[in-house]
Design an enzyme around this catalytic site. Structure first.
Site, mmCIF file in Angstrom:
data_model
loop_
_atom_site.group_PDB
_atom_site.id
_atom_site.type_symbol
_atom_site.label_atom_id
_atom_site.label_comp_id
_atom_site.label_asym_id
_atom_site.label_seq_id
_atom_site.Cartn_x
_atom_site.Cartn_y
_atom_site.Cartn_z
ATOM 1 N N SER A 143 -7.238 109.975 -40.995
ATOM 2 C CA SER A 143 -6.346 110.437 -40.113
ATOM 3 C C SER A 143 -5.405 109.556 -39.604
ATOM 4 C CB SER A 143 -7.326 110.376 -38.618
ATOM 5 O OG SER A 143 -6.887 111.329 -37.443
ATOM 6 N N GLU A 250 -4.194 117.032 -44.955
ATOM 7 C CA GLU A 250 -4.974 117.597 -43.838
ATOM 8 C C GLU A 250 -4.584 117.378 -42.595
ATOM 9 O OE1 GLU A 250 -7.401 115.787 -41.536
ATOM 10 O OE2 GLU A 250 -6.180 113.992 -41.990
ATOM 11 N N HIS A 318 -10.906 116.143 -41.565
ATOM 12 C CA HIS A 318 -11.985 115.793 -40.451
ATOM 13 C C HIS A 318 -13.242 116.698 -40.634
ATOM 14 C CE1 HIS A 318 -8.029 114.001 -38.997
ATOM 15 N NE2 HIS A 318 -8.640 113.530 -37.800
#
EC number: 3.4.16.-
Length: 348
Positions: A143, A250, A318
């Site tokens: 992230s 992502e 995630h």
């Protein structure tokens, strides 16, 4: 709090005063030497840091410590591990100091990030890249940690690892991916394949299917991670080199039009034309209410004109079942079978 809300809040805050010093001593680009950290072994000491946001409660931090211990490691807590300044885990200087100390500390064998959130781009000018080069260690997170993973690889030549944060439970799948890359050091090995599914006749798993947008095969070193963070590095002294790379991306909580906007930014900047292949991981919790394209449509359209293999759906992002992707390692992308294959050792 979602990342886009954090960014809106940040716009009213002062910019990092240290940005002008981004090219200062200790921040020289990589010399081209690839650095492989030592593999993980039981009994090693893991330094736990919060370079972005913090967990909401102290009990969540203690949970993360227990997770790391359950993996067989000792834990050394960052001096500022429990700090919070609204959406940041304490002041920028404190977060950077903890990070630098972990790489300088001879008792620390690897560095795990407690969570992502927002904040790592703010500390990039404050990192001691010379010390990191001299003390190569496993750095693990995802992230918002994307900024650290790519900047450190670009500046130091150190292979870094896009994978689970400490403040999460490791599923059987996640633990196996973690172990084969960071503990056993397997290669060649496939990364991010869908978990096995056992169902009754007539039932087929839909959630973890791989979509092949364009076939063919390509080799290149891996860069990437969170799409938002990769875009935030463009035009900065910490922008990674996209040439001849396999780019993996992502994101979470982003509407299709925002995914479109960020991919368009990469395209307009010429970055999508430089890579040898693209892996789209999971784009979870996308807001698809109202009149909108689907995420699949956006990913397919934005990569349609590229003459490189493109696949979607590997276990990157995630999700509970999560692979570990070594940033900087040589890999092969097989667009026909939808496989991402690690081609070299990434730990020593």
């Amino acid at each position: 709090m979602e990342r886009r809300t954090l960014i809106k809040s940040l716009m009213a805050a002062p910019l990092l005063s240290g940005l002008a010093a981004a090219g200062s001593a200790g921040a020289a680009p990589s010399t081209g030497e690839l650095l492989r950290p030592a593999r993980l072994r039981r009994g090693m000491t893991v330094g736990l840091v919060t370079p972005a946001s913090n967990a909401w409660e102290d009990e969540d931090i203690r949970f993360a410590i227990d997770v790391v211990k359950s993996l067989g490691f000792k834990v050394k807590e960052g001096a500022n591990l429990y700090q919070r300044t609204q959406y940041l885990a304490g002041p920028d200087a404190a977060r950077a100091e903890d990070f630098n100390r972990m790489f300088a500390d001879p008792e620390v064998d690897a560095v795990f990030c407690l969570r992502g959130g927002y904040g790592t781009p703010r500390i990039l000018p404050m990192l001691d890249y010379a010390t990191i080069r001299q003390n190569p260690k496993i750095l693990l997170g995802y992230s918002d940690i994307t900024a650290l993973l790519n900047a450190i690889h670009e500046r130091c030549g150190l292979i870094t690892f896009h994978g689970p944060i400490a403040a999460q439970n490791f599923t059987d799948y996640t633990l196996e991916e973690f172990s084969k890359v960071l503990v056993r050091g397997e290669f060649p090995v496939r990364l991010g394949e869908a978990p096995p599914f056992e169902g009754s006749p007539g039932r087929v798993e839909r959630r973890n299917r791989v979509t092949r947008f364009r076939g063919g095969s390509a080799r290149g070193r891996l860069i990437g991670g969170n799409l938002t963070l990769m875009c935030s590095l463009l035009g900065t002294p910490f922008e990674p080199d996209f040439r001849d790379k396999i780019l993996f991306l992502e994101d979470v909580g982003e509407a299709p039009y925002r995914i479109d906007r960020m991919l368009t930014q990469l395209w307009l900047a010429g970055k999508l034309d430089e890579v040898n292949g693209i892996v789209f991981g999971k784009f979870t919790d996308a807001e698809t209410s109202g009149n909108t394209f689907s995420v699949e449509h956006v990913l397919r359209e934005r990569s349609a004109g590229l003459e490189v293999p493109v696949v979607r759906g590997l276990m990157i992002g995630h999700v509970d079942d999560q692979t570990v992707v070594p940033v900087g390692a040589m890999a092969e992308l097989d667009g026909d079978s939808g496989a991402l294959i690690l081609q070299e050792p990434v730990v020593s």
